[in-house]
Design a protein around this motif. Structure first.
Motif, PDB file in Angstrom:
ATOM      1  N   THR A 296       0.850  -1.196   0.000  1.00  0.00           N
ATOM      2  CA  THR A 296       0.000   0.000   0.000  1.00  0.00           C
ATOM      3  C   THR A 296       0.881   1.239   0.000  1.00  0.00           C
ATOM      4  OG1 THR A 296      -1.677  -1.202   1.266  1.00  0.00           O
ATOM      5  CG2 THR A 296      -1.855   1.205   1.213  1.00  0.00           C
TER       6      THR A 296
ATOM      7  N   THR B 150      -8.271  -0.558  -6.297  1.00  0.00           N
ATOM      8  CA  THR B 150      -7.869   0.809  -5.945  1.00  0.00           C
ATOM      9  C   THR B 150      -7.549   1.597  -7.210  1.00  0.00           C
ATOM     10  OG1 THR B 150      -5.547   0.174  -5.688  1.00  0.00           O
ATOM     11  CG2 THR B 150      -6.951   0.050  -3.730  1.00  0.00           C
TER      12      THR B 150
ATOM     13  N   GLU C 123      -3.222   3.714  -2.533  1.00  0.00           N
ATOM     14  CA  GLU C 123      -3.283   2.816  -3.691  1.00  0.00           C
ATOM     15  C   GLU C 123      -2.582   1.507  -3.325  1.00  0.00           C
ATOM     16  OE1 GLU C 123      -1.375   2.351  -8.209  1.00  0.00           O
ATOM     17  OE2 GLU C 123      -1.133   4.240  -7.091  1.00  0.00           O
TER      18      GLU C 123
ATOM     19  N   PRO D  49      -9.606   5.092   1.030  1.00  0.00           N
ATOM     20  CA  PRO D  49      -9.846   4.901  -0.411  1.00  0.00           C
ATOM     21  C   PRO D  49      -9.531   6.109  -1.275  1.00  0.00           C
ATOM     22  CG  PRO D  49     -11.619   3.920   0.861  1.00  0.00           C
ATOM     23  CD  PRO D  49     -10.781   4.676   1.840  1.00  0.00           C
TER      24      PRO D  49
END
Length: 376
Positions: free
Chosen positions: A42, A77, A56, A52
């Motif tokens: 992430t 994502t 990403e 969110p």
């Protein structure tokens, strides 16, 4: 295969990739914090909590030192503009848990019906059925399963002609194989033939037919045969305990030799065996003619229960325990080779006595001859 994991695998981004770049740099030395590729990670701004709208999920497919190759916008994502100072971490994502829950990387485990019954049957299979003709599988049968297979664990290769069971270790190195013929090889993959067993190097140890002039070990009908491919002196078998080697059997050119360790360096000399002591052992030892109770075969030797009082060093003490057929589990035994030192010293004493008597006889004969000469 599941992705690899590491704790606290987090780093600071040092190269801006924008929303489309696929190469991402991290601070010096921080690349080593990450697990082996591939894995999901992430990326989010250092001054915001990931959510969110700010984070990403990417997939790291390669790593060279502090440079990561990534695939963008993973797990639903949206690709975002990655900038210097962002954070990237190998986090637990939804896909990590989904892989476990779905059994994605596990083999198929099912129940199956075989021969009209499915009691306690489990199949781990590529073929999907618990039967040799239906593909490779691992079968586990419950105790109530019929057809004589209840309680069995079966590993089935499947195809009757080419199917085999191969054993691998690291780097997919083949260590051994059970061949379709029924032969088993370990350390190589050459089929030794039905019911034969080969160890590395091929033929060094073979459980199969006797082939004179080649190494073999044969087990047939309760008998054991061992062969080597040379007429040189070779060790056929060596015996060890915590003190080291205590005996061996040697191959010679035309015979075998049985050795018991007798190295002077392993012994503390207590002096020569007294002739009186050896004579006492030999005089008190009773040798019997007898017949064996099992079949009436005649024999000649000592009785261990008598010999233990005279030569305890030659006797292995047994017990009175019997099996369910009334046979002795541990009969008393005697090692006749342990009498050899006493026999040697006894013979030496006998030889010395004979020599002394011969000297006396010779002296008497000389005296008689001299007397006869004088009288003549």
């Amino acid at each position: 295969m599941f992705d690899a994991h590491k704790n606290l695998a987090i780093a600071t981004v040092t190269t801006a990739t924008g929303a489309a770049g696929t190469t991402l740099g991290v601070a010096a030395g921080e690349g080593a914090r990450f697990p082996a590729v591939p894995f999901n990670a992430t990326v989010w701004p250092f001054d915001m909590a990931p959510d969110p709208t700010t984070a990403e999920v990417v997939r790291v497919t390669a790593r060279t030192a502090d440079s990561l190759t990534i695939t963008r916008a993973q797990e639903g994502t949206t690709a975002r503009a990655i900038i210097v100072g962002d954070l990237i971490a190998a986090t637990i994502t939804a896909q990590s848990l989904t892989d476990i829950e779905s059994g994605r990387h596990f083999p198929s485990i099912t129940t199956a019906t075989v021969d009209g019954a499915d009691t306690g049957v489990m199949v781990v299979s590529g073929g999907g059925a618990a039967h040799p003709s239906r593909g490779a599988c691992l079968n586990v049968f419950g105790n109530e399963f019929g057809s004589g297979r209840g309680g069995n664990l079966e590993l089935i290769a499947g195809e009757a002609v080419t199917g085999g069971i191969t054993f691998y270790t690291g780097a997919e190195a083949i260590r051994g194989r059970i061949h379709p013929s029924g032969g088993f090889s370990w350390g190589h993959v050459t089929d030794p033939g039905a019911a034969n067993f080969d160890l590395l190097p091929a033929g060094q140890i073979r459980c199969g037919p006797v082939v004179v002039g080649q190494p073999f070990a044969e087990f047939t009908g309760g008998s054991f045969a061992l062969g080597v491919g040379s007429t040189s002196t070779l060790t056929a078998m060596a015996f060890y305990n915590p003190n080291g080697q205590v005996g061996s059997i040697w191959f010679l050119a035309n015979s075998v030799q049985y050795n018991t360790t007798s190295d002077a360096r392993l012994k503390a000399d207590q002096g020569a065996l007294a002739r009186e002591a050896s004579g006492e052992v030999l005089r008190r030892t009773v040798v019997h003619d007898f017949t064996w109770r099992s079949d009436g075969t005649p024999g000649r030797g000592v009785f261990a229960q008598e010999a233990v009082a005279v030569a305890p060093f030659a006797v292995s003490v047994g017990s009175d325990d019997t099996d369910d057929q009334g046979r002795l589990k541990q009969p008393w035994g005697v090692d006749y080779t342990k009498y050899v030192p006493d026999l040697i010293v006894g013979w030496q004493a006998h030889d010395a006595t004979v020599a002394a008597l011969e000297a006396k006889v010779a002296a008497l004969e000389a005296a008689v001859a001299d007397l006869l000469t004088r009288l003549g």
